[in-house]
Enzyme design. Structure first.
Site, PDB file in Angstrom:
ATOM      1  N   HIS A  94       0.836  -1.204   0.000  1.00  0.00           N
ATOM      2  CA  HIS A  94       0.000   0.000   0.000  1.00  0.00           C
ATOM      3  C   HIS A  94       0.875   1.260   0.000  1.00  0.00           C
ATOM      4  O   HIS A  94       0.685   2.168  -0.807  1.00  0.00           O
ATOM      5  CB  HIS A  94      -0.922  -0.023   1.221  1.00  0.00           C
ATOM      6  CG  HIS A  94      -1.829   1.149   1.332  1.00  0.00           C
ATOM      7  ND1 HIS A  94      -3.166   1.076   1.018  1.00  0.00           N
ATOM      8  CD2 HIS A  94      -1.611   2.436   1.733  1.00  0.00           C
ATOM      9  CE1 HIS A  94      -3.726   2.270   1.211  1.00  0.00           C
ATOM     10  NE2 HIS A  94      -2.803   3.113   1.649  1.00  0.00           N
ATOM     11  N   GLU A  95       1.848   1.290   0.879  1.00  0.00           N
ATOM     12  CA  GLU A  95       2.686   2.480   1.010  1.00  0.00           C
ATOM     13  C   GLU A  95       3.644   2.634  -0.175  1.00  0.00           C
ATOM     14  O   GLU A  95       3.980   3.761  -0.551  1.00  0.00           O
ATOM     15  CB  GLU A  95       3.435   2.471   2.347  1.00  0.00           C
ATOM     16  CG  GLU A  95       2.542   2.395   3.580  1.00  0.00           C
ATOM     17  CD  GLU A  95       1.441   3.455   3.672  1.00  0.00           C
ATOM     18  OE1 GLU A  95       1.591   4.546   3.078  1.00  0.00           O
ATOM     19  OE2 GLU A  95       0.425   3.191   4.346  1.00  0.00           O
TER      20      GLU A  95
END
Length: 192
Positions: A94-95
């Protein structure tokens, strides 16, 4: 948390027991062997944004977040909110999508609610955060349209957490950028 570059983070706690920072660091290293993390790392490098050994770090977080991306600094994974390897992999993926967005957009401004919303929509859609099984484990049992509802819900939580975005501004930003950002699957050919 940075002033101008608001911390980007997933607002939900993924785990309950938590890991030590050292255990989480080991899991971050293992995440680099997963195909999705390898792919995103390679594409960051192709875009001109290679990152060093300390770009992704395990930290103890006081806030109830699973991790975050800090513009210009890197990714933090909240060890005390992680339980298993899959939790760590998910946060890293996600990051990394946020890092990719910042790398490819020369003018990305995390204080701009629309910019932040776009990256959250992309990260939620492309990372697998909203896979049916994950939603089921969170207690969401909708059969049709669960993925888009999840992306909207999770993006809204993250954008509202941005000190520059009120709830109304966050909702407006998500609505404004939804079509373009949800359909932007770069660096993937299509949503994984």
């Amino acid at each position: 948390m940075a002033e101008e570059s608001a911390v980007k983070s997933s607002p939900t706690v993924m785990g309950s027991g938590g890991l030590t920072v050292e255990e989480c660091e080991d899991m971050i290293q293992r995440s680099f062997r997963t195909p999705m993390v390898k792919f995103l790392k390679e594409n960051l490098e192709k875009t001109g944004c290679a990152f060093g050994d300390n770009f992704i770090k395990a930290v103890h977080c006081d806030q109830k977040v699973s991790g975050g991306y800090v513009a210009g600094e890197g990714i933090m994974v909240c060890s005390n909110h992680m339980d298993i390897q899959d939790d760590v992999n998910q946060v890293v993926i996600h990051e990394l999508i946020h890092a990719y967005d910042e790398c490819r957009a020369a003018n990305l401004n995390w204080a701009n609610c629309a910019h932040h919303a776009c990256s959250e929509i992309r990260a939620g859609h492309l990372s697998g955060d909203c896979h049916y099984k994950r939603e089921l484990l969170r207690g969401y049992m909708k059969i049709r349209g669960h993925e888009q509802d999840c992306v909207r819900r999770r993006a809204l939580k993250s954008v509202i957490a941005n000190p520059y975005c009120s709830e109304a501004a966050a909702k407006d930003a998500i609505k404004e950028v939804w079509d373009v950002c949800y359909n932007d699957t770069q660096p993937f050919d299509r949503a994984p």
